[in-house]
Write an enzyme that holds these catalytic residues in place. Sequence first.
Site, PDB file in Angstrom:
ATOM      1  CB  CYS A  42      -0.891  -0.114   1.294  1.00  0.00           C
ATOM      2  SG  CYS A  42      -1.915   1.482   1.353  1.00  0.00           S
ATOM      3  CG  ASP A  44      -0.629   3.949   5.416  1.00  0.00           C
ATOM      4  OD1 ASP A  44       0.167   4.536   5.960  1.00  0.00           O
ATOM      5  OD2 ASP A  44      -1.670   3.941   5.781  1.00  0.00           O
ATOM      6  NE  ARG A  46      -0.595   4.637   8.599  1.00  0.00           N
ATOM      7  CZ  ARG A  46      -1.861   4.480   9.084  1.00  0.00           C
ATOM      8  NH1 ARG A  46      -2.408   4.496  10.478  1.00  0.00           N
ATOM      9  NH2 ARG A  46      -2.640   4.005   7.964  1.00  0.00           N
ATOM     10  CG  HIS A  98      -1.718  -1.219   6.095  1.00  0.00           C
ATOM     11  ND1 HIS A  98      -2.163  -0.119   6.720  1.00  0.00           N
ATOM     12  CD2 HIS A  98      -1.940  -0.673   4.735  1.00  0.00           C
ATOM     13  CE1 HIS A  98      -2.497   0.734   6.072  1.00  0.00           C
ATOM     14  NE2 HIS A  98      -2.630   0.585   4.663  1.00  0.00           N
ATOM     15  CB  CYS A 101      -5.778  -0.488   4.364  1.00  0.00           C
ATOM     16  SG  CYS A 101      -5.354   0.196   2.832  1.00  0.00           S
TER      17      CYS A 101
END
Length: 206
Positions: A42, A44, A46, A98, A101
């Site tokens: 992803c 993302d 993080r 994750h 999400c």
Amino acid sequence: MKTIDELLLANRAWASDVKERDPDFFTHLHYQQNPDYLWIGCSDSRVPANQIVDLPPGEVFVHRNIANVVVHSDLNCLSVIQYAVEVLGVKHIIVCGHYGCGGVKAAIEPPEHGLIDNWLRHIRDVRRLHATELEGLDHDRLCDRLCELNVIEQVRNVAHSTVVQEAWRNGASLAVHGWIYSVKNGVIKDLKTTVSSLAHYPKNSR
Ligand SMILES: [Zn+2]
């Protein structure tokens, strides 16, 4: 927030620090990359691929998009898979989702996000495919399980790609794995959905 100039300064400091520890590091990387892993994750912020599996530059070939989706006709993702498999010869493709999400959460909500709803439609399809299992779950549990099921479905999509099927037909050693990362504690869970040959698939589902 750091300024752009501070980021560039931080880069200089990082590069000289790496060079100090390993004077040949960048010379080796300059001539070739030789990763054994393709990471499909992803976007993302993080979930940075190299960092969470503690691998240095040069060890992981990376493709990231919102909610780690592998679409059968996405030439961007398919080109990454082709290059990774046919040119770099990676041995493992890791689809890593994750929990929490944002893409999966948005797909649970009514479709009012504009353009991105077209992309999230793929996750809504995953929900529809697993509607029976997901029925009755509260919002948090639904979100967690849909994050997991999304990874499992994307592993299937990678395994069904022409590139991967062709590689297996040619006897390549190539495994596709499904993982999910917890932003809460930094730990990755293997979803035990690894596929490593055509034999894993019934003929009519290839
Ligand atoms: Zn995400």
